[in-house]
Design an enzyme around this catalytic site. Structure first.
Site, PDB file in Angstrom:
ATOM      1  N   SER A   1      -9.357   1.665   2.426  1.00 21.34           N
ATOM      2  CA  SER A   1      -8.377   2.487   1.760  1.00 21.34           C
ATOM      3  C   SER A   1      -7.296   1.680   1.040  1.00 21.34           C
ATOM      4  O   SER A   1      -6.568   2.252   0.238  1.00 21.34           O
ATOM      5  CB  SER A   1      -7.730   3.433   2.773  1.00 21.34           C
ATOM      6  OG  SER A   1      -7.021   2.712   3.735  1.00 21.34           O
TER       7      SER A   1
ATOM      8  N   ILE B   1      -7.447   0.699   9.751  1.00 20.40           N
ATOM      9  CA  ILE B   1      -7.807   1.319  11.023  1.00 20.40           C
ATOM     10  C   ILE B   1      -9.323   1.454  11.162  1.00 20.40           C
ATOM     11  O   ILE B   1      -9.823   1.904  12.188  1.00 20.40           O
ATOM     12  CB  ILE B   1      -7.089   2.674  11.240  1.00 20.40           C
ATOM     13  CG1 ILE B   1      -7.150   3.084  12.716  1.00 20.40           C
ATOM     14  CG2 ILE B   1      -7.677   3.741  10.334  1.00 20.40           C
ATOM     15  CD1 ILE B   1      -6.264   4.218  13.104  1.00 20.40           C
ATOM     16  N   GLY B   2     -10.048   1.029  10.110  1.00 19.08           N
ATOM     17  CA  GLY B   2     -11.507   1.060  10.222  1.00 19.08           C
ATOM     18  C   GLY B   2     -12.116  -0.069   9.411  1.00 19.08           C
ATOM     19  O   GLY B   2     -13.303  -0.354   9.514  1.00 19.08           O
ATOM     20  N   GLY B   3     -11.247  -0.701   8.624  1.00 19.39           N
ATOM     21  CA  GLY B   3     -11.698  -1.760   7.728  1.00 19.39           C
ATOM     22  C   GLY B   3     -10.902  -1.743   6.431  1.00 19.39           C
ATOM     23  O   GLY B   3     -11.254  -2.417   5.470  1.00 19.39           O
ATOM     24  N   SER B   4      -9.827  -0.969   6.415  1.00 19.99           N
ATOM     25  CA  SER B   4      -9.124  -0.648   5.171  1.00 19.99           C
ATOM     26  C   SER B   4      -8.352  -1.802   4.544  1.00 19.99           C
ATOM     27  O   SER B   4      -7.906  -1.682   3.403  1.00 19.99           O
ATOM     28  CB  SER B   4      -8.171   0.531   5.410  1.00 19.99           C
ATOM     29  OG  SER B   4      -8.909   1.724   5.516  1.00 19.99           O
TER      30      SER B   4
ATOM     31  N   LEU C   1      -6.637   8.870   2.885  1.00 22.72           N
ATOM     32  CA  LEU C   1      -6.845   7.510   3.400  1.00 22.72           C
ATOM     33  C   LEU C   1      -8.235   7.315   4.000  1.00 22.72           C
ATOM     34  O   LEU C   1      -8.631   6.194   4.291  1.00 22.72           O
ATOM     35  CB  LEU C   1      -5.802   7.129   4.465  1.00 22.72           C
ATOM     36  CG  LEU C   1      -4.340   7.095   4.038  1.00 22.72           C
ATOM     37  CD1 LEU C   1      -3.456   6.780   5.251  1.00 22.72           C
ATOM     38  CD2 LEU C   1      -4.116   6.057   2.954  1.00 22.72           C
TER      39      LEU C   1
ATOM     40  N   LYS D   1       0.852  -1.197   0.000  1.00 20.19           N
ATOM     41  CA  LYS D   1       0.000   0.000   0.000  1.00 20.19           C
ATOM     42  C   LYS D   1       0.887   1.246   0.000  1.00 20.19           C
ATOM     43  O   LYS D   1       2.002   1.240   0.541  1.00 20.19           O
ATOM     44  CB  LYS D   1      -0.859  -0.048   1.266  1.00 20.19           C
ATOM     45  CG  LYS D   1      -1.909   1.044   1.383  1.00 20.19           C
ATOM     46  CD  LYS D   1      -2.734   0.835   2.648  1.00 20.19           C
ATOM     47  CE  LYS D   1      -3.806   1.888   2.823  1.00 20.19           C
ATOM     48  NZ  LYS D   1      -4.639   1.607   4.010  1.00 20.19           N
TER      49      LYS D   1
END
Lengths: 551, 551
Positions: free
Chosen positions: B208, B229-232, B182, B133
């Site tokens: 992301s 960090i949230g589902g990325s 992001l 990434k």
């Protein structure tokens, strides 16, 4: 003149504590000035039976717990012995903050009955009396941490570790004294008063787990649990000639403690650790292994996953590093000397020790200090003022209310911390790229000083900042010949801390009587990388064995 | 009209990227409208040789890396094949952010030469091309994360994981596209543009780590590393039919990434994780095991100690839990259905699955959201404004500059987090007190939606808040019969998120054509307790095997 609120609460609290000591365990008022060494007074009191004296004097927790599990001793007998001895210890040294003798004896009988009924024990700590620092919440009991505003507010639930110890069959019979606010290195407050060093009442008993240290030195406990965010396990361990391990913060359940901070403060700052204080190295393992293998991560979500076996190990031919100075305060001659003696002992026995330089070390203590004042001590002062409680003298010149930091200041502290963490990783490789198994360094730059004279926590707080597990190893007593050593002439004074430290050896306006240090224990610190508590313990035991063979 | 600064930088950056694709790897301009499924265009382009097509199509990373280590394939041959395919993938889907083909081929030849010379390989990843990434810093290369203000600022040093991958002999040949800032679930920005979903250009490629997802779906990579960090990681994995694992934050080195936040922000908030995205479950293990056993804690001080073997294990007769809803957004019929199919498959094969209720689950997403806006997005806006860069349309209605939180607000978030962590521990025991080995739940409450239509991250961000490792498992394609299922009449609408979610199935002002979902992959999420990545992987592999046997 009417009493202030804090005085009323203190009196009530002290009387309550006193009332929980059975009358036949009370000492007669001393008919003579107390000796420097209070320990012999235990036997002289005739409160303990010969068997009880033997139970409390002739074992460490490992051997004692084996006798309980084999059925040779009951938990009730062992608990009774330690309750009695703790009662005496408290009357002589002010080491307790809470007394739980009655419920403890009930608990002891219950685990004995269970053992008798099932033929089984709950594990290595079955029936073992364990003492806890005042910070650990026990349902129905105060955690006042030396502040009247927190007294008479019994906890609504147990700390996570308390629940775990009870599940393991441990018997909780007392909590131990701390400095007002916990932010002291001598355990003094307006509720219990000052905890004395049982071995030498002229020197400090240390803090903040000072009650724990004194109680263990009196053998009023054989295994205690302290907490450490700047040296609060290791300093009183050194003061009282004990073995101790401050683990990394995610190892031992810490949730459910009263630390005198606003909730959430640790989450934006530094995390404290809970860990064992004991009279043998192997008792530290007993505690850490028992907790690790009882899946503490299922009790406290902040605990890292990992049984004892997965907490690292010492190499078969271990390589030690020695860090002789933190770069802020040069160790005084006896401290440098005992460190070198340990190094020489290891080398003579064929174990390699390499000198390490760690330029980043000197930046750790100032940064740790900055973290400790994120809140500007406002919560502390709010608590104190709510009962009109003044600061104790030592804190009164050190603690002031300041504006709390803002978020960007706190972020900056973390950026500096991350940089130091990275730089300090370098100490785990020598110049040839070999792994350094453990690092040996001082616990403090001075021997055990007089009351309220502890100077600086650079050697201990650094390993809270870095979250490295760190142990204390008592090496030998300070002796007459140590008094003769002088600071190398012309040696640079590194700054204010170093200057004050020197005064503990050379005096300033007043001359220092170095005889104060006689018979106090000289210790070293042993350190391992983060979350490798088993590696640390093995290093501690390794060095301990070699040092003991020599002495 | 003169160009704005962000446009100038974008053009330059895009041209630079284009120039790094060798002319003979460039696609002819398409003579017809592109198909929905872009994948067949790879073979049609005739840029890859039949061998290269086979290398990139017929393996997972585990089998491919074995061929390199056995000498049947060179790293150069494999790297060339993936560089070519990545070049094609990028031209079709906009999935790359940085191209490193030339240095990668040099690196591949170097590891081949080392292998030839020494007869040894550096480990399982020796010679393996791995995509990263855009967030991972590589010395001399940008980490612009879709923001022109961060472009043309080559990194001064490698991220810790980059160093480790290079030490392991991996070959780094590209970085992959992300959303501007992001903070998006569709990977669109003013530099590279929007990454398309290779399998169905009408639906989102996710974010992301969306470039990573699309590249893998095109098989322009066989093993990629994303961050979450949230589902990325998990969202683009679902979008592109991939296996993925988001580890706990302390597992994989994360330091040295550009995350578009002020330094130190994560230390007062939530920590992101880096983890593998792959075409097989075992490739996730290949990555996690290789890194764990290479002592990542010696490269990044924030990594928890613990080799692969000490990261937990699945019980021999595992017990699964199923969490059917997060309590905020009820899963749409096909999501509920595929979850239940997995549960039924397990049960039919004799594996017990118990339904779990977790009332605390619904509080996780709002709290995670609050953590994401600690800084009030001020740094983001400062960065954007420095090059006159506007927000992308999706963000423009969602991101506003707000006052940063003060320290007490942040502390309060942590207090709420600690309470949820404790409450959620309950999901790891069933009513009889038995250990639940792993939990199965949706990745999202909806199937793979149209571009910019992803609705809510409650099912993924909760496990960042709780720091649980979580995996995605692609189960089966959405099919014609799934289109017929209707939401249970009279089912309560839980709130705004739930209402918007329903519109993805039932439409609102406009009718939804459910045919958009045809042939997109339906996935489930599998979750394990904190820092038990091996237990999670074993659960993933276990369920995967049973599901594959059935389908």
């Amino acid at each position: 003149m009417s009493l202030k609120l804090y005085q009323t609460i203190s009196h009530r609290k002290r009387n309550m504590l006193q009332s929980l000591i059975p009358t036949n365990w009370r000492l007669r008022p001393p008919s003579r000035p107390l000796p420097l060494d209070l320990r012999p007074l235990v036997a002289e009191s005739n409160i303990l039976t010969p068997t009880e004296l033997s139970i409390t004097s002739s074992h460490d927790a490992t051997s004692l717990s084996a006798l309980i599990r084999s059925g040779e001793l009951t938990s009730e007998a062992v608990t009774t012995a330690f309750c009695k001895r703790a009662a005496i210890a408290h009357q002589l040294t002010n080491c307790l903050s809470e007394i739980l003798f009655l419920p403890a004896l009930e608990q002891a009988r219950a685990v004995d009955a269970e053992h008798h009924r099932t033929g089984k024990t709950r594990g290595p700590l079955h029936g073992m009396p364990i003492s806890l620092k005042d910070t650990f919440k026990i349902k129905g009991i105060d955690s006042s941490i030396g502040m009247t505003s927190l007294a008479e507010k019994p906890a609504r639930e147990n700390a996570a570790l308390v629940d775990m110890l009870l599940e393991q069959g441990a018997v909780l019979y007392c909590k131990t004294n701390v400095p007002q606010t916990l932010m002291g290195l001598d355990s003094n407050n307006h509720i219990i008063g000052r905890t004395l060093n049982p071995r030498n009442t002229l020197v400090t008993a240390g803090g903040s787990s000072g009650g724990e240290g004194a109680l263990l030195a009196m053998r009023g406990s054989i295994l205690g649990v302290g907490t450490d965010i700047g040296g609060s396990i290791r300093i009183p361990a050194m003061c009282n000639g004990l073995y101790s391990i401050k683990p990394s913060s995610q190892r031992i359940p810490f949730s459910g403690q009263e630390i005198g901070q606003l909730p959430g403060t640790e989450d934006v700052g530094l995390h404290a650790s809970a860990g064992p204080m004991a009279t043998s190295a192997r008792d530290c393992e007993l505690f850490l292994e028992t907790i690790a293998n009882a899946k503490p991560w299922e009790n406290d979500p902040r605990v890292a996953f990992g049984t004892w076996d997965s907490q690292g190990e010492l190499g078969t031919k271990p390589l030690f590093g020695v860090l002789r100075t933190d770069g802020i305060t040069t160790p005084l001659p006896p401290v440098a000397k005992v460190l070198d003696e340990v190094v020489q002992t290891l080398r003579q026995r064929g174990t390699e020790v390499v000198d390490i330089s760690a330029p980043a070390f000197k930046h750790c203590q100032p940064l740790a200090n900055a973290f400790f004042s994120i809140d500007g001590h406002n919560h502390t002062f709010d608590l104190l003022e709510s009962t009109d409680e003044p600061l104790i003298p030592w804190l009164s010149t050190r603690l002031t209310r300041r504006p709390p930091m803002d978020l960007s200041q706190v972020r900056d502290l973390h950026v500096r911390k991350a940089a130091l963490e990275k730089e300090m990783l370098g100490i785990w490789k020598d110049e040839k790229g070999r792994t350094i198994d453990a690092v040996i360094c001082p616990v403090a730059p001075h021997p055990l000083p007089g009351i309220d004279k502890w100077n600086g926590v650079g050697y201990t707080s650094a390993f809270v900042l870095l979250d490295y597990p760190a142990a204390t190893l008592p090496v030998r007593d300070f002796n007459e010949s140590d008094m003769q050593d002088e600071i190398e002439p012309g040696l640079e004074i590194l700054g204010g801390w170093d200057k004050r430290n020197r005064e503990l050896w050379t005096g300033s306006s007043e001359t220092v009587d170095r005889a104060i240090y006689l018979d106090t224990k000289l210790s070293v610190q042993i350190v391992a990388p983060r979350l490798q508590e088993r590696r640390l313990y093995q290093a501690l035991a390794y060095v301990d064995t070699l040092v003991k063979q020599t002495s």
